[in-house]
Design a protein around this motif. Sequence first.
Motif, PDB file in Angstrom:
ATOM      1  N   ARG A 182      -8.568  10.409 -13.326  1.00  0.00           N
ATOM      2  CA  ARG A 182      -7.533  10.193 -14.347  1.00  0.00           C
ATOM      3  C   ARG A 182      -6.426   9.309 -13.792  1.00  0.00           C
ATOM      4  NH1 ARG A 182      -5.139  12.784 -18.938  1.00  0.00           N
ATOM      5  NH2 ARG A 182      -3.510  11.338 -19.553  1.00  0.00           N
ATOM      6  N   ILE A 183      -6.022   9.564 -12.563  1.00  0.00           N
ATOM      7  CA  ILE A 183      -4.976   8.750 -11.939  1.00  0.00           C
ATOM      8  C   ILE A 183      -5.454   7.310 -11.792  1.00  0.00           C
ATOM      9  CG2 ILE A 183      -3.649   8.413  -9.815  1.00  0.00           C
ATOM     10  CD1 ILE A 183      -3.611  11.515  -9.631  1.00  0.00           C
ATOM     11  N   HIS A 184      -6.701   7.145 -11.384  1.00  0.00           N
ATOM     12  CA  HIS A 184      -7.285   5.809 -11.280  1.00  0.00           C
ATOM     13  C   HIS A 184      -7.240   5.111 -12.634  1.00  0.00           C
ATOM     14  CE1 HIS A 184     -10.825   3.079 -11.541  1.00  0.00           C
ATOM     15  NE2 HIS A 184     -10.257   2.602 -10.448  1.00  0.00           N
ATOM     16  N   GLY A 185      -7.559   5.842 -13.699  1.00  0.00           N
ATOM     17  CA  GLY A 185      -7.513   5.278 -15.047  1.00  0.00           C
ATOM     18  C   GLY A 185      -6.111   4.856 -15.454  1.00  0.00           C
ATOM     19  N   GLU A 186      -5.123   5.636 -15.073  1.00  0.00           N
ATOM     20  CA  GLU A 186      -3.742   5.277 -15.394  1.00  0.00           C
ATOM     21  C   GLU A 186      -3.329   3.993 -14.665  1.00  0.00           C
ATOM     22  OE1 GLU A 186      -1.664   6.667 -17.655  1.00  0.00           O
ATOM     23  OE2 GLU A 186      -3.377   7.910 -18.204  1.00  0.00           O
TER      24      GLU A 186
ATOM     25  N   MET B 171       0.828  -1.200   0.000  1.00  0.00           N
ATOM     26  CA  MET B 171       0.000   0.000   0.000  1.00  0.00           C
ATOM     27  C   MET B 171       0.866   1.255   0.000  1.00  0.00           C
ATOM     28  SD  MET B 171      -2.991   1.143  -0.078  1.00  0.00           S
ATOM     29  CE  MET B 171      -3.960   2.531   0.294  1.00  0.00           C
ATOM     30  N   ARG B 172       1.987   1.197   0.696  1.00  0.00           N
ATOM     31  CA  ARG B 172       2.865   2.358   0.786  1.00  0.00           C
ATOM     32  C   ARG B 172       3.424   2.744  -0.579  1.00  0.00           C
ATOM     33  NH1 ARG B 172       6.818   1.994   5.717  1.00  0.00           N
ATOM     34  NH2 ARG B 172       4.969   2.526   6.887  1.00  0.00           N
ATOM     35  N   SER B 173       3.754   1.740  -1.405  1.00  0.00           N
ATOM     36  CA  SER B 173       4.309   2.035  -2.726  1.00  0.00           C
ATOM     37  C   SER B 173       3.236   2.607  -3.658  1.00  0.00           C
ATOM     38  CB  SER B 173       4.940   0.781  -3.337  1.00  0.00           C
ATOM     39  OG  SER B 173       3.965  -0.226  -3.487  1.00  0.00           O
ATOM     40  N   ILE B 174       1.994   2.155  -3.518  1.00  0.00           N
ATOM     41  CA  ILE B 174       0.900   2.701  -4.324  1.00  0.00           C
ATOM     42  C   ILE B 174       0.673   4.155  -3.940  1.00  0.00           C
ATOM     43  CG2 ILE B 174      -1.588   2.603  -4.740  1.00  0.00           C
ATOM     44  CD1 ILE B 174      -1.358  -0.435  -4.650  1.00  0.00           C
ATOM     45  N   ARG B 175       0.706   4.440  -2.665  1.00  0.00           N
ATOM     46  CA  ARG B 175       0.552   5.823  -2.192  1.00  0.00           C
ATOM     47  C   ARG B 175       1.655   6.702  -2.769  1.00  0.00           C
ATOM     48  NH1 ARG B 175      -1.172   9.402   1.533  1.00  0.00           N
ATOM     49  NH2 ARG B 175       0.298  10.494   2.830  1.00  0.00           N
TER      50      ARG B 175
ATOM     51  N   SER C 152     -11.925   5.618  -5.089  1.00  0.00           N
ATOM     52  CA  SER C 152     -12.122   6.249  -3.775  1.00  0.00           C
ATOM     53  C   SER C 152     -10.832   6.216  -2.945  1.00  0.00           C
ATOM     54  CB  SER C 152     -13.256   5.564  -3.016  1.00  0.00           C
ATOM     55  OG  SER C 152     -12.972   4.198  -2.815  1.00  0.00           O
ATOM     56  N   THR C 153     -10.019   5.194  -3.155  1.00  0.00           N
ATOM     57  CA  THR C 153      -8.731   5.116  -2.462  1.00  0.00           C
ATOM     58  C   THR C 153      -7.804   6.222  -2.943  1.00  0.00           C
ATOM     59  OG1 THR C 153      -8.940   2.723  -2.221  1.00  0.00           O
ATOM     60  CG2 THR C 153      -6.725   3.643  -1.985  1.00  0.00           C
ATOM     61  N   VAL C 154      -7.778   6.446  -4.257  1.00  0.00           N
ATOM     62  CA  VAL C 154      -6.976   7.530  -4.819  1.00  0.00           C
ATOM     63  C   VAL C 154      -7.450   8.867  -4.259  1.00  0.00           C
ATOM     64  CG1 VAL C 154      -6.276   8.714  -6.935  1.00  0.00           C
ATOM     65  CG2 VAL C 154      -6.511   6.222  -6.930  1.00  0.00           C
ATOM     66  N   TRP C 155      -8.759   9.054  -4.217  1.00  0.00           N
ATOM     67  CA  TRP C 155      -9.331  10.288  -3.696  1.00  0.00           C
ATOM     68  C   TRP C 155      -8.940  10.506  -2.241  1.00  0.00           C
ATOM     69  CZ3 TRP C 155     -13.228  11.467  -0.051  1.00  0.00           C
ATOM     70  CH2 TRP C 155     -13.656  12.785  -0.085  1.00  0.00           C
ATOM     71  N   GLU C 156      -9.016   9.459  -1.434  1.00  0.00           N
ATOM     72  CA  GLU C 156      -8.657   9.563  -0.003  1.00  0.00           C
ATOM     73  C   GLU C 156      -7.199   9.974   0.175  1.00  0.00           C
ATOM     74  OE1 GLU C 156     -10.042   9.232   3.112  1.00  0.00           O
ATOM     75  OE2 GLU C 156     -11.976   9.308   2.115  1.00  0.00           O
ATOM     76  N   ILE C 157      -6.313   9.410  -0.656  1.00  0.00           N
ATOM     77  CA  ILE C 157      -4.894   9.730  -0.550  1.00  0.00           C
ATOM     78  C   ILE C 157      -4.657  11.182  -0.938  1.00  0.00           C
ATOM     79  CG2 ILE C 157      -2.629   9.256  -1.585  1.00  0.00           C
ATOM     80  CD1 ILE C 157      -3.508   6.278  -1.632  1.00  0.00           C
ATOM     81  N   LEU C 158      -5.387  11.677  -1.937  1.00  0.00           N
ATOM     82  CA  LEU C 158      -5.169  13.039  -2.420  1.00  0.00           C
ATOM     83  C   LEU C 158      -5.770  14.120  -1.541  1.00  0.00           C
ATOM     84  CD1 LEU C 158      -5.664  12.604  -6.260  1.00  0.00           C
ATOM     85  CD2 LEU C 158      -3.554  12.659  -4.950  1.00  0.00           C
TER      86      LEU C 158
END
Length: 44
Positions: free
Chosen positions: A22-26, A1-5, A37-43
């Motif tokens: 867009r990031i989710h799509g990439e 998870m840390r590397s994805i973040r 939603s995970t991408v959104w939470e991190i941002l």
Amino acid sequence: MRSIRALILRLVRENPGWGYRRIHGEFATLGIKVASSTVWEILK
């Protein structure tokens, strides 16, 4: 998870105009499964 973040944060730094969808799509293009939603939470 840390590397994805770290990768999400790097993508945002290198592409400031990209939103979380867009990031989710990439990630999907790369074959990495992560919820938008995970991408959104991190941002936020």
